[in-house]
Design an enzyme around this catalytic site. Structure first.
Site, PDB file in Angstrom:
ATOM      1  N   LEU A  84       0.826  -1.211   0.000  1.00  0.00           N
ATOM      2  CA  LEU A  84       0.000   0.000   0.000  1.00  0.00           C
ATOM      3  C   LEU A  84       0.862   1.264   0.000  1.00  0.00           C
ATOM      4  O   LEU A  84       2.027   1.232   0.414  1.00  0.00           O
ATOM      5  CB  LEU A  84      -0.881   0.020   1.256  1.00  0.00           C
ATOM      6  CG  LEU A  84      -2.005  -1.021   1.347  1.00  0.00           C
ATOM      7  CD1 LEU A  84      -2.603  -1.029   2.743  1.00  0.00           C
ATOM      8  CD2 LEU A  84      -3.079  -0.750   0.294  1.00  0.00           C
ATOM      9  N   SER A  85       0.248   2.361  -0.412  1.00  0.00           N
ATOM     10  CA  SER A  85       0.894   3.663  -0.266  1.00  0.00           C
ATOM     11  C   SER A  85       1.182   3.882   1.223  1.00  0.00           C
ATOM     12  O   SER A  85       0.326   3.615   2.073  1.00  0.00           O
ATOM     13  CB  SER A  85      -0.067   4.748  -0.790  1.00  0.00           C
ATOM     14  OG  SER A  85       0.481   6.020  -0.574  1.00  0.00           O
ATOM     15  N   GLY A 142       5.995   1.743   3.203  1.00  0.00           N
ATOM     16  CA  GLY A 142       7.452   1.755   3.390  1.00  0.00           C
ATOM     17  C   GLY A 142       8.242   1.237   2.205  1.00  0.00           C
ATOM     18  O   GLY A 142       9.438   0.944   2.341  1.00  0.00           O
ATOM     19  N   ILE A 147       3.290   0.214  -5.937  1.00  0.00           N
ATOM     20  CA  ILE A 147       2.131  -0.392  -5.267  1.00  0.00           C
ATOM     21  C   ILE A 147       1.815  -1.718  -5.950  1.00  0.00           C
ATOM     22  O   ILE A 147       1.593  -2.723  -5.316  1.00  0.00           O
ATOM     23  CB  ILE A 147       0.904   0.545  -5.316  1.00  0.00           C
ATOM     24  CG1 ILE A 147       1.187   1.837  -4.534  1.00  0.00           C
ATOM     25  CG2 ILE A 147      -0.315  -0.167  -4.698  1.00  0.00           C
ATOM     26  CD1 ILE A 147       0.033   2.848  -4.538  1.00  0.00           C
ATOM     27  N   SER A 148       1.813  -1.717  -7.284  1.00  0.00           N
ATOM     28  CA  SER A 148       1.506  -2.926  -8.084  1.00  0.00           C
ATOM     29  C   SER A 148       0.393  -3.732  -7.422  1.00  0.00           C
ATOM     30  O   SER A 148       0.621  -4.841  -6.954  1.00  0.00           O
ATOM     31  CB  SER A 148       2.764  -3.777  -8.309  1.00  0.00           C
ATOM     32  OG  SER A 148       3.601  -3.868  -7.185  1.00  0.00           O
ATOM     33  N   GLY A 150     -10.416   6.482  -6.583  1.00  0.00           N
ATOM     34  CA  GLY A 150      -9.641   5.313  -7.013  1.00  0.00           C
ATOM     35  C   GLY A 150      -8.322   5.190  -6.291  1.00  0.00           C
ATOM     36  O   GLY A 150      -7.316   4.809  -6.885  1.00  0.00           O
TER      37      GLY A 150
HETATM   38  N1  LIG Z   1      -5.217   6.778  -7.014  1.00  0.00           N
HETATM   39  C1  LIG Z   1      -4.010   6.495  -6.512  1.00  0.00           C
HETATM   40  N2  LIG Z   1      -3.769   5.281  -5.962  1.00  0.00           N
HETATM   41  C2  LIG Z   1      -2.544   5.006  -5.468  1.00  0.00           C
HETATM   42  N3  LIG Z   1      -1.497   5.874  -5.454  1.00  0.00           N
HETATM   43  C3  LIG Z   1      -1.690   7.089  -6.009  1.00  0.00           C
HETATM   44  C4  LIG Z   1      -2.946   7.453  -6.547  1.00  0.00           C
HETATM   45  N4  LIG Z   1      -2.851   8.729  -7.019  1.00  0.00           N
HETATM   46  C5  LIG Z   1      -1.592   9.145  -6.774  1.00  0.00           C
HETATM   47  N5  LIG Z   1      -0.883   8.152  -6.175  1.00  0.00           N
HETATM   48  C6  LIG Z   1       0.554   8.276  -5.871  1.00  0.00           C
HETATM   49  O1  LIG Z   1       1.213   7.463  -6.831  1.00  0.00           O
HETATM   50  C7  LIG Z   1       2.111   6.562  -6.196  1.00  0.00           C
HETATM   51  C8  LIG Z   1       1.886   5.133  -6.690  1.00  0.00           C
HETATM   52  O2  LIG Z   1       2.413   4.950  -7.953  1.00  0.00           O
HETATM   53  P1  LIG Z   1       2.669   3.475  -8.463  1.00  0.00           P
HETATM   54  O3  LIG Z   1       3.238   3.603  -9.825  1.00  0.00           O
HETATM   55  O4  LIG Z   1       3.467   2.727  -7.460  1.00  0.00           O
HETATM   56  O5  LIG Z   1       1.191   2.860  -8.529  1.00  0.00           O
HETATM   57  S1  LIG Z   1       0.676   1.544  -9.267  1.00  0.00           S
HETATM   58  O6  LIG Z   1       1.664   0.479  -8.997  1.00  0.00           O
HETATM   59  O7  LIG Z   1       0.575   1.824 -10.691  1.00  0.00           O
HETATM   60  O8  LIG Z   1      -0.650   1.241  -8.684  1.00  0.00           O
HETATM   61  C9  LIG Z   1       1.802   6.589  -4.717  1.00  0.00           C
HETATM   62  O9  LIG Z   1       3.082   6.596  -4.113  1.00  0.00           O
HETATM   63  P2  LIG Z   1       3.430   5.765  -2.773  1.00  0.00           P
HETATM   64  O10 LIG Z   1       2.715   6.507  -1.690  1.00  0.00           O
HETATM   65  O11 LIG Z   1       4.911   5.885  -2.683  1.00  0.00           O
HETATM   66  O12 LIG Z   1       2.969   4.351  -2.928  1.00  0.00           O
HETATM   67  C10 LIG Z   1       0.996   7.841  -4.500  1.00  0.00           C
HETATM   68  O13 LIG Z   1       1.838   8.867  -4.001  1.00  0.00           O
HETATM   69  N1  LIG Z   2      10.199   0.905   8.884  1.00  0.00           N
HETATM   70  C1  LIG Z   2       9.650   2.091   9.120  1.00  0.00           C
HETATM   71  N2  LIG Z   2       9.465   2.523  10.379  1.00  0.00           N
HETATM   72  C2  LIG Z   2       8.903   3.723  10.603  1.00  0.00           C
HETATM   73  N3  LIG Z   2       8.489   4.580   9.646  1.00  0.00           N
HETATM   74  C3  LIG Z   2       8.654   4.197   8.387  1.00  0.00           C
HETATM   75  C4  LIG Z   2       9.237   2.937   8.055  1.00  0.00           C
HETATM   76  N4  LIG Z   2       9.254   2.804   6.722  1.00  0.00           N
HETATM   77  C5  LIG Z   2       8.723   3.944   6.239  1.00  0.00           C
HETATM   78  N5  LIG Z   2       8.363   4.777   7.228  1.00  0.00           N
HETATM   79  C6  LIG Z   2       7.762   6.109   7.060  1.00  0.00           C
HETATM   80  O1  LIG Z   2       6.489   5.897   6.480  1.00  0.00           O
HETATM   81  C7  LIG Z   2       6.227   6.869   5.487  1.00  0.00           C
HETATM   82  C8  LIG Z   2       5.936   6.181   4.159  1.00  0.00           C
HETATM   83  O2  LIG Z   2       7.114   5.516   3.734  1.00  0.00           O
HETATM   84  P1  LIG Z   2       7.434   5.344   2.191  1.00  0.00           P
HETATM   85  O3  LIG Z   2       8.704   4.601   2.092  1.00  0.00           O
HETATM   86  O4  LIG Z   2       7.346   6.657   1.488  1.00  0.00           O
HETATM   87  O5  LIG Z   2       6.202   4.412   1.740  1.00  0.00           O
HETATM   88  P2  LIG Z   2       5.681   4.049   0.294  1.00  0.00           P
HETATM   89  O6  LIG Z   2       6.826   4.180  -0.658  1.00  0.00           O
HETATM   90  O7  LIG Z   2       5.198   2.636   0.412  1.00  0.00           O
HETATM   91  O8  LIG Z   2       4.569   5.001   0.007  1.00  0.00           O
HETATM   92  C9  LIG Z   2       7.448   7.794   5.442  1.00  0.00           C
HETATM   93  O9  LIG Z   2       7.171   8.936   6.221  1.00  0.00           O
HETATM   94  C10 LIG Z   2       8.539   6.954   6.068  1.00  0.00           C
HETATM   95  O10 LIG Z   2       9.501   7.740   6.724  1.00  0.00           O
END
Ligand SMILES: Nc1ncnc2c1ncn2[C@@H]1O[C@H](COP(=O)(O)OS(=O)(=O)O)[C@@H](OP(=O)(O)O)[C@H]1O
Ligand SMILES: Nc1ncnc2c1ncn2[C@@H]1O[C@H](COP(=O)(O)OP(=O)(O)O)[C@@H](O)[C@H]1O
Length: 207
Positions: A38-39, A42, A110-111, A160
């Site tokens: 999930l977003s 980490g 996220i995939s 979404g």
């Molecule tokens: N609708 C929606 N759903 C999920 N995420 C969203 C969306 N819109 C924008 N974002 C931002 O885009 C990052 C995810 O991109 P990804 O390429 O990893 O997504 S995916 O694998 O194609 O589902 C994701 O980054 P991470 O938080 O690092 O996961 C979000 O910051």
């Molecule tokens: N192992 C961990 N322990 C505590 N906080 C973390 C850890 N991993 C990530 N975080 C914090 O969680 C938030 C999201 O991490 P991030 O790596 O950006 O997640 P993602 O790429 O899955 O969206 C950031 O603020 C990061 O500093």
């Protein structure tokens, strides 16, 4: 006459330097470490920590992060199911090329759909695709919310969003599962250590 690419008339050209020779040169085995979750789970944190740890051990790695790839190669893609599938497919293809070059390619996206991740796995031999599941509860990810996206999604201002109104399908047979122990998340260094141990035990850190 068609000017578009026709696979029937396109032929593979083999070069004389092969993957085994490249791997020997840099003393490691090319592979793809695919981090899904999930977003806020980490993924990027683990990707960077793992990249740094491998670098400090003299191993060549490269991170393909969803957020970053969407600034260039995939900047024409959004978050519809079709666009996510294409996003994953393209990154899978690039990651496969990096692995063929001999690198440890770390893909952090996220995939969310199992079939898309499985399609990437099928691009490599099975052992060379190492799926890492950031198995963090939604409440933890939402509690972190570093970009404020969960807040927007809950308010109905972002549609979404994965985990809120778009599905996330957890892996059924991942190689590595990263999860909390007694409600405590492993540190970035501990998470990276878990992956490095796997790579070491499975022979990826030597040619
Ligand atoms: N609708 C929606 N759903 C999920 N995420 C969203 C969306 N819109 C924008 N974002 C931002 O885009 C990052 C995810 O991109 P990804 O390429 O990893 O997504 S995916 O694998 O194609 O589902 C994701 O980054 P991470 O938080 O690092 O996961 C979000 O910051
Ligand atoms: N192992 C961990 N322990 C505590 N906080 C973390 C850890 N991993 C990530 N975080 C914090 O969680 C938030 C999201 O991490 P991030 O790596 O950006 O997640 P993602 O790429 O899955 O969206 C950031 O603020 C990061 O500093």
């Amino acid at each position: 006459m068609s000017v578009t690419g026709n696979p029937a008339n396109v032929f593979w050209h083999e070069c004389t330097v092969g993957k085994a020779e490249r791997q020997k040169l840099i003393n490691q085995q090319g592979c793809v470490v695919w981090i899904t979750g999930l977003s806020g789970s980490g993924k990027s944190t683990l990707a960077c920590s793992l990249d740094r740890e491998l670098h400090s051990r003299g191993k060549l790695s490269y991170v393909l992060d969803g957020d970053n790839v969407r600034h260039g190669l995939n900047k024409n893609l959004g978050f519809s199911p079709e666009d996510r599938t294409e996003n994953i497919r393209r990154v899978g293809e690039v990651a496969t090329l990096f692995a063929d070059a001999g690198l440890i390619c770390i893909a952090s996206l996220i995939s969310p759909y199992r079939k898309d991740r499985d399609a990437c796995r099928a691009m490599l031999t099975d052992a060379n695709f190492i799926e890492v599941f950031m198995n963090m509860p939604l409440e933890v990810c939402e509690g972190r919310d570093p970009k404020g996206l969960y807040k927007l999604a809950r308010a109905g201002k972002l549609k979404g969003f994965t985990g809120i109104d778009d599905p996330y399908e957890p892996p059924l047979n991942c190689e590595i599962n990263i999860e909390q122990k007694d409600g405590v998340c492993p540190t970035p260094s501990e998470m990276a250590g878990q992956v490095v141990s796997y790579l070491d035990e499975n022979g990826f850190l030597h040619a």
